[in-house]
Design a protein around this motif. Sequence first.
Motif, PDB file in Angstrom:
ATOM      1  N   ASP A 113      -9.628  43.983  19.485  1.00 40.44           N
ATOM      2  CA  ASP A 113      -9.081  44.773  20.588  1.00 40.44           C
ATOM      3  C   ASP A 113      -7.637  44.420  20.923  1.00 40.44           C
ATOM      4  O   ASP A 113      -6.833  45.295  21.220  1.00 40.44           O
ATOM      5  CB  ASP A 113      -9.963  44.607  21.828  1.00 40.44           C
ATOM      6  N   GLU A 114      -7.304  43.132  20.903  1.00 41.62           N
ATOM      7  CA  GLU A 114      -5.948  42.730  21.278  1.00 41.62           C
ATOM      8  C   GLU A 114      -5.234  41.924  20.185  1.00 41.62           C
ATOM      9  O   GLU A 114      -4.113  41.487  20.395  1.00 41.62           O
ATOM     10  CB  GLU A 114      -5.989  41.886  22.563  1.00 41.62           C
ATOM     11  N   GLN A 115      -5.859  41.741  19.037  1.00 44.66           N
ATOM     12  CA  GLN A 115      -5.273  40.869  18.016  1.00 44.66           C
ATOM     13  C   GLN A 115      -3.871  41.314  17.616  1.00 44.66           C
ATOM     14  O   GLN A 115      -2.946  40.500  17.525  1.00 44.66           O
ATOM     15  CB  GLN A 115      -6.192  40.816  16.788  1.00 44.66           C
ATOM     16  N   ALA A 116      -3.693  42.606  17.367  1.00 46.60           N
ATOM     17  CA  ALA A 116      -2.392  43.093  16.896  1.00 46.60           C
ATOM     18  C   ALA A 116      -1.313  42.892  17.947  1.00 46.60           C
ATOM     19  O   ALA A 116      -0.180  42.482  17.636  1.00 46.60           O
ATOM     20  CB  ALA A 116      -2.497  44.567  16.507  1.00 46.60           C
ATOM     21  N   TYR A 117      -1.648  43.170  19.210  1.00 43.94           N
ATOM     22  CA  TYR A 117      -0.677  42.997  20.285  1.00 43.94           C
ATOM     23  C   TYR A 117      -0.375  41.516  20.521  1.00 43.94           C
ATOM     24  O   TYR A 117       0.772  41.132  20.763  1.00 43.94           O
ATOM     25  CB  TYR A 117      -1.198  43.635  21.569  1.00 43.94           C
ATOM     26  N   LEU A 118      -1.405  40.683  20.428  1.00 41.26           N
ATOM     27  CA  LEU A 118      -1.206  39.251  20.612  1.00 41.26           C
ATOM     28  C   LEU A 118      -0.317  38.690  19.506  1.00 41.26           C
ATOM     29  O   LEU A 118       0.522  37.817  19.755  1.00 41.26           O
ATOM     30  CB  LEU A 118      -2.556  38.532  20.624  1.00 41.26           C
ATOM     31  N   LYS A 119      -0.487  39.183  18.292  1.00 41.98           N
ATOM     32  CA  LYS A 119       0.359  38.737  17.183  1.00 41.98           C
ATOM     33  C   LYS A 119       1.829  39.031  17.472  1.00 41.98           C
ATOM     34  O   LYS A 119       2.703  38.176  17.302  1.00 41.98           O
ATOM     35  CB  LYS A 119      -0.085  39.428  15.891  1.00 41.98           C
ATOM     36  N   VAL A 120       2.128  40.239  17.928  1.00 43.19           N
ATOM     37  CA  VAL A 120       3.514  40.604  18.220  1.00 43.19           C
ATOM     38  C   VAL A 120       4.049  39.787  19.389  1.00 43.19           C
ATOM     39  O   VAL A 120       5.204  39.347  19.391  1.00 43.19           O
ATOM     40  CB  VAL A 120       3.625  42.112  18.504  1.00 43.19           C
ATOM     41  N   LEU A 121       3.193  39.559  20.394  1.00 43.88           N
ATOM     42  CA  LEU A 121       3.603  38.762  21.545  1.00 43.88           C
ATOM     43  C   LEU A 121       3.928  37.326  21.114  1.00 43.88           C
ATOM     44  O   LEU A 121       4.938  36.754  21.541  1.00 43.88           O
ATOM     45  CB  LEU A 121       2.490  38.763  22.598  1.00 43.88           C
ATOM     46  N   CYS A 122       3.090  36.758  20.282  1.00 44.69           N
ATOM     47  CA  CYS A 122       3.344  35.393  19.799  1.00 44.69           C
ATOM     48  C   CYS A 122       4.587  35.348  18.912  1.00 44.69           C
ATOM     49  O   CYS A 122       5.332  34.355  18.933  1.00 44.69           O
ATOM     50  CB  CYS A 122       2.133  34.872  19.037  1.00 44.69           C
ATOM     51  N   ASP A 123       4.819  36.400  18.132  1.00 44.07           N
ATOM     52  CA  ASP A 123       6.045  36.471  17.340  1.00 44.07           C
ATOM     53  C   ASP A 123       7.269  36.367  18.241  1.00 44.07           C
ATOM     54  O   ASP A 123       8.259  35.702  17.911  1.00 44.07           O
ATOM     55  CB  ASP A 123       6.109  37.786  16.559  1.00 44.07           C
ATOM     56  N   GLU A 124       7.206  37.040  19.386  1.00 43.49           N
ATOM     57  CA  GLU A 124       8.333  37.040  20.315  1.00 43.49           C
ATOM     58  C   GLU A 124       8.528  35.665  20.948  1.00 43.49           C
ATOM     59  O   GLU A 124       9.660  35.198  21.097  1.00 43.49           O
ATOM     60  CB  GLU A 124       8.092  38.092  21.402  1.00 43.49           C
ATOM     61  N   ILE A 125       7.458  35.011  21.328  1.00 46.44           N
ATOM     62  CA  ILE A 125       7.556  33.745  22.063  1.00 46.44           C
ATOM     63  C   ILE A 125       7.773  32.558  21.123  1.00 46.44           C
ATOM     64  O   ILE A 125       8.592  31.674  21.393  1.00 46.44           O
ATOM     65  CB  ILE A 125       6.293  33.530  22.919  1.00 46.44           C
TER      66      ILE A 125
END
Length: 384
Positions: A113-125
Amino acid sequence: MKKKLELTWLGKENCHKVEARALENPQLFGEKNSDNILIHGDNLLGLKALEQKFTGKIKCVYIDPPYNSGSAFVNYDDNMEHSLWLSLMADRLKIIRTLLKNDGSLWISIDDDEQAYLKVLCDEIFGRNNFVANVIWEKKYSPQNDATWLSDSHDFILVYAKNKTAWRPNLLPRTDEMNARYSNPDNDPRGPWMSVDFTAKRFTPSDYYSITTPSGNVIYPASGRSWVSGKKRFAELLADNRIWFGEDGDNVPRVKRFLSEVKQGVVSKTLWFRDEVGDNQEAKREVKAFNSTNIFDTPKPERLIARILHLATNAGDFVLDSFLGSGTTAAVAHKMGRRWIGIEFEKTCYSHCITAPYRRYHGQRPGRRQQNLQMDRRRRFQTV
């Protein structure tokens, strides 16, 4: 100048800016002189409170946050508005990054459900260049026949390094099955060995020559191939009894590779099967064993956490879990000789987290005297 890619969502600009704070109770949880800490309270405040003492000191962070999947969970609101969930994670991930050592790593359990968004968020941080892997964990054995579309049988574990150039995972132990491939048919004093191909998938004129076997056969490499090395190196291997022509001495030469000389460990793959690291059913059995009256809904198996801590830490390192839940991370870290810090907001802090490390560490339910000691510890954990 190349514009930086950024994940945006409603309310991102209002992500919390938490002021520095101190833990209200300065005492540590656990045995006397222990470095282990259990914090009861909001994990954002708890993480902020850890900054003063633990910035740059945590070797491994494992978190199992709410998946935001719309499922009904007893202990957590797991159906947040998507933007609120992203804000929740962003606030905490930023602090987690400051707490990690330069050679530390972050491991996050999540589902589709959130894996793809979490990946992009972690990429940013953390920086896209510090992404290590997306591990697939087989969490179920049987399919769910009531699934409307497809029955999900896995979760993800996103892995990030604070600094990928400085972080290296430990090797996994070699299995008995791997070692069983080695034998010693010629009683070589160097011990068990296995033979490997002495030909290469290329043609090099200097490595193409005849070899005479002990039985008198003259052998050349197959068409389009060469020997692995030239005549001089072959002579050295032969003199060192590292060439194997088979028990009858008339086979194509192969090189002996000794068990004592191979890498004493295995690089982890990104597919983690349930028979290696456990599944949801195993996790449920584990929490029932020490608390059968108040069963935690979504525990992770100890073998899964042990795999992560084995790869990411060594004895004495600090491990942090800011969504401690049933206390499994603390229990496994305790058992493996790691120092641990756990943060939990819910009542499971009392029903599971306080007693889990002690009970699991000794492998049995505590007696009356041990229970009294644990009750005393309830007055000693930190709060925010």
